[in-house]
Write a protein that holds these residues in place. Structure first.
Motif, PDB file in Angstrom:
ATOM      1  N   ARG A  47      49.562  89.576  36.775  1.00 38.38           N
ATOM      2  CA  ARG A  47      49.793  89.482  35.227  1.00 38.38           C
ATOM      3  C   ARG A  47      51.170  90.284  34.427  1.00 38.38           C
ATOM      4  O   ARG A  47      52.079  89.762  34.310  1.00 38.38           O
ATOM      5  N   GLN A  51      54.898  88.921  33.710  1.00 36.82           N
ATOM      6  CA  GLN A  51      55.120  88.422  32.306  1.00 36.82           C
ATOM      7  C   GLN A  51      56.278  89.583  32.030  1.00 36.82           C
ATOM      8  O   GLN A  51      57.383  89.002  31.194  1.00 36.82           O
ATOM      9  N   VAL A  64      55.114  86.384  25.121  1.00 37.21           N
ATOM     10  CA  VAL A  64      54.982  85.569  26.294  1.00 37.21           C
ATOM     11  C   VAL A  64      53.049  85.617  26.235  1.00 37.21           C
ATOM     12  O   VAL A  64      52.695  86.654  26.565  1.00 37.21           O
ATOM     13  N   SER A  66      49.872  83.097  28.583  1.00 38.04           N
ATOM     14  CA  SER A  66      49.649  82.298  29.701  1.00 38.04           C
ATOM     15  C   SER A  66      48.623  81.475  29.552  1.00 38.04           C
ATOM     16  O   SER A  66      47.741  81.581  28.566  1.00 38.04           O
ATOM     17  N   ASN A 140      54.586  80.321  26.463  1.00 31.58           N
ATOM     18  CA  ASN A 140      53.275  80.554  27.233  1.00 31.58           C
ATOM     19  C   ASN A 140      53.803  80.153  28.573  1.00 31.58           C
ATOM     20  O   ASN A 140      54.592  79.151  28.848  1.00 31.58           O
TER      21      ASN A 140
END
Length: 167
Positions: A47, A51, A64, A66, A140
């Motif tokens: 993650r 990002q 951002v 997800s 996203n």
């Protein structure tokens, strides 16, 4: 395992609520990026790296998120709009940024943007996104990078009572 020189753990003795605690954490944060995760959720191992790479490659994007997946079977992926314009349109009707999936640049203190503490533990993130969508650029990623723990009915009722949901 995270490098403890850059990742810090803070424990609050008195529970003041989600919005005040998140604002306190924004005051304590020193890094370039802010990553959120709640105690009952977890990040997939890729993650943060995914990002941060996205934000570094897209300097015009400020926040951002997800997609999400469940922590327990049957696993379901929760999708959301990906572009700023689509997120902006969606936010008029519902929350389409999943708080535990958010990584953002650390602009909050410089721009006096924070969680509205009058929301307490209810929709405080949605209120923040309403401010941010007008002033920042959001996106996203179309992959799940965070797993969300959906509480059982009994646990959800307990959370609602503890967080004074009815108020």
């Amino acid at each position: 395992q995270y490098d403890t020189s850059i990742v810090h753990y803070y424990s609050e003795v008195e529970h003041r609520g989600i919005a005040p605690t998140r604002n306190q954490l924004l005051q304590l944060a020193k890094g370039e990026f802010i990553a959120w995760i709640d105690a009952d959720d977890f990040m997939l191992p890729s993650r943060i790296k995914t990002q941060v790479a996205f934000l570094n490659a897209q300097p015009h994007i400020d926040i951002v998120g997800s997609y999400l997946t469940d922590t327990k079977a049957p696993y379901q992926t929760y999708t959301c709009p990906q572009t700023h314009d689509a997120i902006k349109a969606c936010l008029k009707y519902k929350n389409c940024l999943f708080q535990p999936s958010i990584l953002s640049r650390h602009f909050y203190l410089k721009e006096n943007i924070q969680y509205d503490e009058s929301y307490g533990n209810i929709a405080e993130d949605y209120a923040l996104w309403q401010v941010c969508v007008a002033r920042k650029t959001l996106a996203n990623l179309p992959i799940p990078l965070t797993a969300y723990d959906h509480p059982s009915n009994e646990r959800l009722d307990s959370k609602r009572t503890a967080n004074q949901f009815e108020e």
